[in-house]
Write an enzyme that holds these catalytic residues in place. Sequence first.
Site, short mmCIF file in Angstrom:
data_model
loop_
_atom_site.label_atom_id
_atom_site.label_comp_id
_atom_site.label_asym_id
_atom_site.label_seq_id
_atom_site.Cartn_x
_atom_site.Cartn_y
_atom_site.Cartn_z
N SER A 188 0.84 -1.19 0.00
CA SER A 188 0.00 0.00 0.00
C SER A 188 0.88 1.24 0.00
CB SER A 188 -0.90 0.00 1.24
OG SER A 188 -0.13 0.27 2.38
N LYS A 189 0.25 2.37 -0.14
CA LYS A 189 0.96 3.64 -0.21
C LYS A 189 1.93 3.86 0.93
CE LYS A 189 -0.82 6.67 -3.39
NZ LYS A 189 -2.24 6.98 -3.39
N ARG A 190 1.51 3.50 2.13
CA ARG A 190 2.34 3.81 3.29
C ARG A 190 3.64 3.01 3.29
NH1 ARG A 190 -1.82 1.78 7.71
NH2 ARG A 190 -3.01 3.21 6.46
N HIS A 191 3.77 2.05 2.40
CA HIS A 191 5.00 1.28 2.35
C HIS A 191 6.11 1.98 1.57
CE1 HIS A 191 2.23 -2.22 3.18
NE2 HIS A 191 3.04 -2.16 4.20
N GLY A 192 5.85 3.22 1.18
CA GLY A 192 6.90 3.92 0.45
C GLY A 192 6.60 3.97 -1.03
#
Length: 404
Positions: A188-192
């Site tokens: 997901s987005k929060r993984h970079g």
Amino acid sequence: MLHIGGARTALYNWLLARGSGGQFVLRIEDTDRERSTPENVEQILEALRWLELDWNEGPLSQWERRDAHAAAVQQLLGEGRAYEDEGAVRFRVPEEGEITFQDAVLGDVTNPFSAIKDFVIQRSDGSPLYNLAVAVDDRDMGITHVVRGQDHVSNTPRQLMLLRALGANPPVYAHIPLLHGPDGKKLSKRHGAASVQEVRDQGYLPEAVRNYLALLGWGYDESTTFMTTGELVERFTLERVSKNPAVFDEQKLRWMNGHYMRELPPEDLHHRLEEFYSRSIPVEIVAISREKMQTLADFWPLAGALVDPPTEFDDKAWSQWGTSPHLPAVRSALADANGWDPEEVEAILRKLVDERGVKPKEVYQPIRVALTGKTVSPGIFESVAALGREETLARLDKALARAE
RNA sequence: GCCGCCAUCGUCUAGGGGACUAGGACGCCGCCCUCUCACGGCGGAAACCGGGGUUCGAAUCCCCGUGGCGGUACCA
């Protein structure tokens, strides 16, 4: 936005199409009504262009092929393969038996019909559903290979039934492993770095991204890591695609990108840096920074102070090196220099170090701080040479004045 | 719940019965190089999910379990 996982899928499709010498016809599987607006498709194509994957744009399935889909539904209805259910149309799935398809990466996949309900192929408002749309498109567009994420495996039996009912030859299916985040869950987005756009903005090179993506879920042999696109095209096969989900590892991408940066001809690297920063950058400074960057974005923190004079000094750097007693001698030695190239500068400074009987660092770090305001920069001889005599002396004077 | 897929170092992977005291790469640790940061070189720690089979022999084949993921929509 083209998700990294989507980019890898596109890359595999592309490699396969190129490697087949044009025998394979593939389609980007993205019939999402929200994302498949012309603007969004353009964004995706732009991301693919950046990756240097040329793509022949086809029609937008659910937006532009509604008539074909509706006709297929009518045909199925007429043949009794589908029926109306409160305005929606459902495809009739056999009560007993099972259906098997051969997947180019998973092998045989078998599903019992009992696990598949009669599924809706057309909404009550007349619009087609995904499974119907792609089956009809695959038939009409002569699609030979469908390469997509493993989240589509359980759709495949449905599409296969539809294809058979419509009298079409099914394509070869290949379901590639999904990408997971570092926590083992769906990326997901929060993984970079989650989209091609972001990866580009972070200063990665398309060739490095391509190479890295190819290796996420596929390997050529036990030791080959770097491959040109040509080699990738030549070597890529679905048989060697892994069945396991992979985790996007930005550190490895960084490392790989650094390798590609160093491989780039200096002029090419210079050009890309100017493009990345949208400004002109002296080519000599790029040349002396080459070995020290992993991404285009690393350039400015490393050597920006050589391009534009530093506006301030790092406190820690200044207090440790800024008031060095060697600086005045450095200044006058350089002022007396006969020539001004890295070798000459090195000779002068080494001589000074020798005369003063100190560690090289005691002389070089103060110069670095005086010149750049920081303790990190390209090699000091090269930096001084690239800056030029006038600028170097001016910056030394400024630091000297500040030290008083 | 039901259906399906998957399971090797922290990560990406090689491996498709004996070549495995399991290979490579990133990352990590140590040493060398060294003006900082890097690059580079050398060395090191680090894995076959568990249990049963099959076999002279299993990381490799089969079964069960466990775990992860996906699907089970008038989403794609």
